[in-house]
Write an enzyme that holds these catalytic residues in place. Sequence first.
Site, mmCIF file in Angstrom:
data_model
loop_
_atom_site.group_PDB
_atom_site.id
_atom_site.type_symbol
_atom_site.label_atom_id
_atom_site.label_comp_id
_atom_site.label_asym_id
_atom_site.label_seq_id
_atom_site.Cartn_x
_atom_site.Cartn_y
_atom_site.Cartn_z
ATOM 1 N N GLU A 1 -11.639 8.280 9.648
ATOM 2 C CA GLU A 1 -12.958 7.736 9.282
ATOM 3 C C GLU A 1 -13.713 7.235 10.519
ATOM 4 O O GLU A 1 -14.918 7.030 10.475
ATOM 5 C CB GLU A 1 -12.828 6.596 8.264
ATOM 6 C CG GLU A 1 -12.491 7.049 6.865
ATOM 7 C CD GLU A 1 -13.636 7.784 6.149
ATOM 8 O OE1 GLU A 1 -14.806 7.438 6.364
ATOM 9 O OE2 GLU A 1 -13.339 8.718 5.389
ATOM 10 N N ALA B 1 -4.634 -3.477 5.528
ATOM 11 C CA ALA B 1 -6.088 -3.376 5.714
ATOM 12 C C ALA B 1 -6.779 -3.397 4.363
ATOM 13 O O ALA B 1 -6.158 -3.108 3.344
ATOM 14 C CB ALA B 1 -6.444 -2.057 6.420
ATOM 15 N N LYS C 1 -12.113 -0.310 11.673
ATOM 16 C CA LYS C 1 -10.953 0.430 12.194
ATOM 17 C C LYS C 1 -11.161 0.827 13.655
ATOM 18 O O LYS C 1 -10.211 0.892 14.434
ATOM 19 C CB LYS C 1 -10.708 1.684 11.347
ATOM 20 C CG LYS C 1 -9.944 1.413 10.051
ATOM 21 C CD LYS C 1 -8.457 1.144 10.336
ATOM 22 C CE LYS C 1 -7.648 0.995 9.069
ATOM 23 N NZ LYS C 1 -6.242 0.672 9.320
ATOM 24 N N GLY D 1 0.817 -1.215 0.000
ATOM 25 C CA GLY D 1 0.000 0.000 0.000
ATOM 26 C C GLY D 1 0.853 1.268 0.000
ATOM 27 O O GLY D 1 2.083 1.221 0.067
ATOM 28 N N GLN D 2 0.154 2.396 -0.082
ATOM 29 C CA GLN D 2 0.841 3.688 -0.129
ATOM 30 C C GLN D 2 1.775 3.913 1.071
ATOM 31 O O GLN D 2 2.962 4.212 0.906
ATOM 32 C CB GLN D 2 -0.201 4.817 -0.152
ATOM 33 C CG GLN D 2 0.412 6.183 0.135
ATOM 34 C CD GLN D 2 -0.603 7.309 0.240
ATOM 35 O OE1 GLN D 2 -0.698 8.115 -0.665
ATOM 36 N NE2 GLN D 2 -1.345 7.375 1.330
ATOM 37 N N THR E 1 -7.693 5.760 11.925
ATOM 38 C CA THR E 1 -8.090 6.671 10.843
ATOM 39 C C THR E 1 -9.167 7.665 11.263
ATOM 40 O O THR E 1 -10.009 7.366 12.122
ATOM 41 C CB THR E 1 -8.642 5.838 9.655
ATOM 42 O OG1 THR E 1 -9.346 6.705 8.755
ATOM 43 C CG2 THR E 1 -9.632 4.784 10.112
ATOM 44 N N HIS F 1 -4.213 11.118 3.792
ATOM 45 C CA HIS F 1 -2.865 11.503 3.363
ATOM 46 C C HIS F 1 -2.628 10.849 2.005
ATOM 47 O O HIS F 1 -2.918 9.680 1.796
ATOM 48 C CB HIS F 1 -1.813 11.138 4.403
ATOM 49 C CG HIS F 1 -2.005 9.785 4.999
ATOM 50 N ND1 HIS F 1 -3.012 9.498 5.890
ATOM 51 C CD2 HIS F 1 -1.326 8.634 4.815
ATOM 52 C CE1 HIS F 1 -2.942 8.233 6.231
ATOM 53 N NE2 HIS F 1 -1.926 7.677 5.592
ATOM 54 N N TYR G 1 -15.688 0.046 6.835
ATOM 55 C CA TYR G 1 -14.262 0.322 7.057
ATOM 56 C C TYR G 1 -14.058 1.062 8.385
ATOM 57 O O TYR G 1 -13.233 0.671 9.208
ATOM 58 C CB TYR G 1 -13.733 1.158 5.884
ATOM 59 C CG TYR G 1 -12.364 1.750 6.102
ATOM 60 C CD1 TYR G 1 -11.228 0.955 6.058
ATOM 61 C CD2 TYR G 1 -12.210 3.113 6.346
ATOM 62 C CE1 TYR G 1 -9.968 1.508 6.261
ATOM 63 C CE2 TYR G 1 -10.957 3.666 6.544
ATOM 64 C CZ TYR G 1 -9.842 2.868 6.497
ATOM 65 O OH TYR G 1 -8.603 3.415 6.705
HETATM 66 P P1 GDP Z 1 -11.860 8.471 2.030
HETATM 67 O O1 GDP Z 1 -11.991 9.825 2.659
HETATM 68 O O2 GDP Z 1 -10.975 7.558 2.790
HETATM 69 O O3 GDP Z 1 -13.168 7.852 1.694
HETATM 70 O O4 GDP Z 1 -11.036 8.739 0.664
HETATM 71 P P2 GDP Z 1 -11.493 8.766 -0.861
HETATM 72 O O5 GDP Z 1 -10.403 9.446 -1.607
HETATM 73 O O6 GDP Z 1 -11.894 7.414 -1.349
HETATM 74 O O7 GDP Z 1 -12.811 9.681 -0.865
HETATM 75 C C1 GDP Z 1 -12.758 11.032 -0.447
HETATM 76 C C2 GDP Z 1 -14.099 11.684 -0.753
HETATM 77 O O8 GDP Z 1 -14.257 11.802 -2.162
HETATM 78 C C3 GDP Z 1 -15.315 10.893 -0.262
HETATM 79 O O9 GDP Z 1 -16.245 11.813 0.277
HETATM 80 C C4 GDP Z 1 -15.884 10.287 -1.552
HETATM 81 O O10 GDP Z 1 -17.285 10.027 -1.495
HETATM 82 C C5 GDP Z 1 -15.578 11.417 -2.512
HETATM 83 N N1 GDP Z 1 -15.599 11.030 -3.931
HETATM 84 C C6 GDP Z 1 -16.288 11.646 -4.938
HETATM 85 N N2 GDP Z 1 -16.090 11.019 -6.090
HETATM 86 C C7 GDP Z 1 -15.257 9.985 -5.853
HETATM 87 C C8 GDP Z 1 -14.679 8.976 -6.684
HETATM 88 O O11 GDP Z 1 -14.906 8.906 -7.874
HETATM 89 N N3 GDP Z 1 -13.837 8.075 -6.063
HETATM 90 C C9 GDP Z 1 -13.566 8.151 -4.717
HETATM 91 N N4 GDP Z 1 -12.729 7.267 -4.174
HETATM 92 N N5 GDP Z 1 -14.107 9.084 -3.923
HETATM 93 C C10 GDP Z 1 -14.936 9.991 -4.477
#
Ligand code: GDP
Length: 332
Positions: A131, A84, A161, A15-16, A129, A187, A157
């Site tokens: 989240e 994870a 967590k 992972g990252q 996290t 991040h 998730y």
């Molecule tokens: P998270 O905060 O761990 O869920 O990180 P993400 O990068 O997956 O999502 C960040 C936010 O971007 C969340 O509110 C998603 O619902 C929103 N989002 C909007 N469009 C997209 C998409 O196409 N892909 C993802 N991954 N998130 C999206």
Amino acid sequence: MADAKKRALITGITGQDGGHLAGFLHEKGYEVFAIIRGQHNPRREAVVSEFPYVTLFDADLTDQSSLIRAMQVARPHEVYNLGAISHVGYSFKDPQLTNDVTGKGVLNMLEAIRLTDPENKVKFYQASTSEMFGGLEYNRPEKGYTEESSFHPRSPYGVAKLYGYWITKNYRESYDMFAVSGILFNHEGERRGVEFVTRKITNAVARIKLGLQDDLELGDLWPKRDWGYAGDYVRGMWLMLQQDKPEDYVLATGETHSIGEFLDLAFKEVGIDDWKPYVKQNPAFMRPAEVDVLLGDPTKAEKELGWTRDVDFPGLVKLMVEHDLAIESTKL
Ligand code: GDP
């Protein structure tokens, strides 16, 4: 002296954060061990070629005996549990696997340490996290979430967590283990997977600029996140394990930005002022439950760990777009 080097065991090397951390610990002079899952894991080759100094073990967070074997051979001083099922959207599609890996996997790792470390010397880092907080709709600390804020996870998730967070705290209190959680806000960086919104955007921006792609489909654009640079955050993880007392810390930037703001900066980076013609909304990328705003308060980490950040929000967007332009231009 055979034991002169410190040894670290990482879960989640593909992972990252695993990638950033392996490089960071190697530079610090650590002997780095990591577990990798499954027969013919397609990412094994990439890990071996990028991190030739990392010793890999076949092990799985759902298989405690494999973790015990890894502990017995690596005999680490520090264990970083970054492995994870880590994508919020995906966790709605596979909640049980998320529970087994992201939640119970933490218990499996803690037990593997306890069973192989009778002197109770191993230090354990759990990747907790933001989240777990669930967004400001549920509680509204003025300057952002701290280590004292209450939790209200909004996805399988986040729920898994939260179990990992509490079982880590419980092992610290029950067995006097040096076991801590870093509660990390989002991040990002050049190692982020394209399933996350930031990298999905910077990759698409680069491809649109180069004429390799016409547009970009996203879900909701209004959610806000506290986005930092992953390279800065792995330094914070390490600092937590160098303290005399095991404590939990929030790592965040103290700023929050919407996806729309990320789009503004990313498209401007390639000379496009109006991104609206290029971005389409697709409900497939919306979630059954959303976290509206995440904002963290890193005061405790700044004061007690001396943790600082080298990369700010515009710097993060810039480095990710530049990286993706370089990668994608090789495909022309
Ligand atoms: P998270 O905060 O761990 O869920 O990180 P993400 O990068 O997956 O999502 C960040 C936010 O971007 C969340 O509110 C998603 O619902 C929103 N989002 C909007 N469009 C997209 C998409 O196409 N892909 C993802 N991954 N998130 C999206």
